[in-house]
Design a protein around this motif. Sequence first.
Motif, PDB file in Angstrom:
ATOM      1  N   LYS A 218      22.584  29.776  16.460  1.00  0.00           N
ATOM      2  CA  LYS A 218      21.289  29.878  17.139  1.00  0.00           C
ATOM      3  C   LYS A 218      20.561  28.522  17.109  1.00  0.00           C
ATOM      4  N   GLN A 219      20.578  27.887  15.918  1.00  0.00           N
ATOM      5  CA  GLN A 219      19.863  26.621  15.764  1.00  0.00           C
ATOM      6  C   GLN A 219      20.449  25.531  16.646  1.00  0.00           C
ATOM      7  N   ASP A 222      19.535  26.235  20.252  1.00  0.00           N
ATOM      8  CA  ASP A 222      18.135  25.894  20.511  1.00  0.00           C
ATOM      9  C   ASP A 222      17.962  24.388  20.718  1.00  0.00           C
ATOM     10  N   SER A 225      19.470  23.313  24.165  1.00  0.00           N
ATOM     11  CA  SER A 225      18.911  23.874  25.405  1.00  0.00           C
ATOM     12  C   SER A 225      17.584  23.219  25.761  1.00  0.00           C
TER      13      SER A 225
END
Lengths: 225, 225
Positions: A218-219, A222, A225
């Motif tokens: 997820k990190q 993030d 993106s």
Amino acid sequence: MVKVRLAAPVLQQNEEAARENRISFQKHGIFVLNLMSSPGSGKTSTLERTIEHLAGSLNLAVIEGDIYTTRDAERIEKRGAPVVQINTAGSCHLDARMIKPALEDFDLGKLDLLIIENVGNLVCPAEFDLGEDARAVVLSVTEGSDKPMKYPLIFRQAQVVLINKMDLLPYTDCDLPLLEKELKSINPELELFQISARENTGFSPWLEWLKKQVKIKKQTADQTS
Amino acid sequence: MVKVRLAAPVLQQNEEAARENRISFQKHGIFVLNLMSSPGSGKTSTLERTIEHLAGSLNLAVIEGDIYTTRDAERIEKRGAPVVQINTAGSCHLDARMIKPALEDFDLGKLDLLIIENVGNLVCPAEFDLGEDARAVVLSVTEGSDKPMKYPLIFRQAQVVLINKMDLLPYTDCDLPLLEKELKSINPELELFQISARENTGFSPWLEWLKKQVKIKKQTADQTS
């Protein structure tokens, strides 16, 4: 004595599709696990328990690979996870081109974790990158301690081995310290977890490992993106 | 969804080599068994017991197929049977072309029975005729009752299923009547034998079956020679 190799175009086409899958997973920040084992080691039971334990904390979906039947997908559906079945119609492994169309059936933006249960086979699935982040092998103590040395490729390329059917250990001749030693000699980086999917024991360290990988993925998503 | 098939030349070449092997076996009146299973079902242990029981009554030799290692061949050699190891160096099955040169290491004129232990895999070995007379699959009760329906080809083409690890049955969820029913639904002609290689139980009917096949093969060889 005669070496049979896959024709280069098959693996080349696979690599291209795997790269496309990987870009899609990265874009949505989904951690993808390729779950492999020999037939009958307990992949589906392990997956059922994992879904139960993660319910409410992670959004998980499953792709079920089988040569024939939808039995495993039906078992997974009962546990409440979105599942897509891929029947390979004879082929002994999943390849990345089979995964791509299956992804259209999920709402990828909502997923944290995708687990792909491969066809039961300790040999061929190891050669096909699906675009996953990590590979886990389920190995049951009833299979004997000599399996890693006889089928090293799959263990060399995995990050995790789930040693399953620990409840049957007292009734087998499996030498668990030897098994773990040989696994580490093939791949010193392997994370080993002892579980019993039937008795629902030993799952915490495995679940912690999974949650940690999801968080890391997820990190990085993030950030890019 | 995407179907991956073996390129035709591979299977064609295999069929040719299988035909040559078959002629050679027929000439010497040797009954040849292709022994298959998933990794860890107990093929080698079953073979060890079979050799022990047949010592003195039949002249038996073994070809051991493994991807890597000579561990199984060493186990067989200790039981006193002539054995040749074939390492497939990555390939997930034996093919007929690998068998041919291995035959040169045996005194074929002296053999009654040749058992070929295939690579541990429920999928790919089923596609390759080695020139054998019959196929036997070892299936352990710890693998679960759903294996025949998930991997039907290997059972459809076999004459025998040895249901192994019967000593572990009370500790598993295996539904033995269902397992046997599904095996028969795939292939009504299958001979089913319940054994425990570890406990050395249930071997008599299997040994009788083997001896009968050897006798029939000898008779047909005598007639044609």
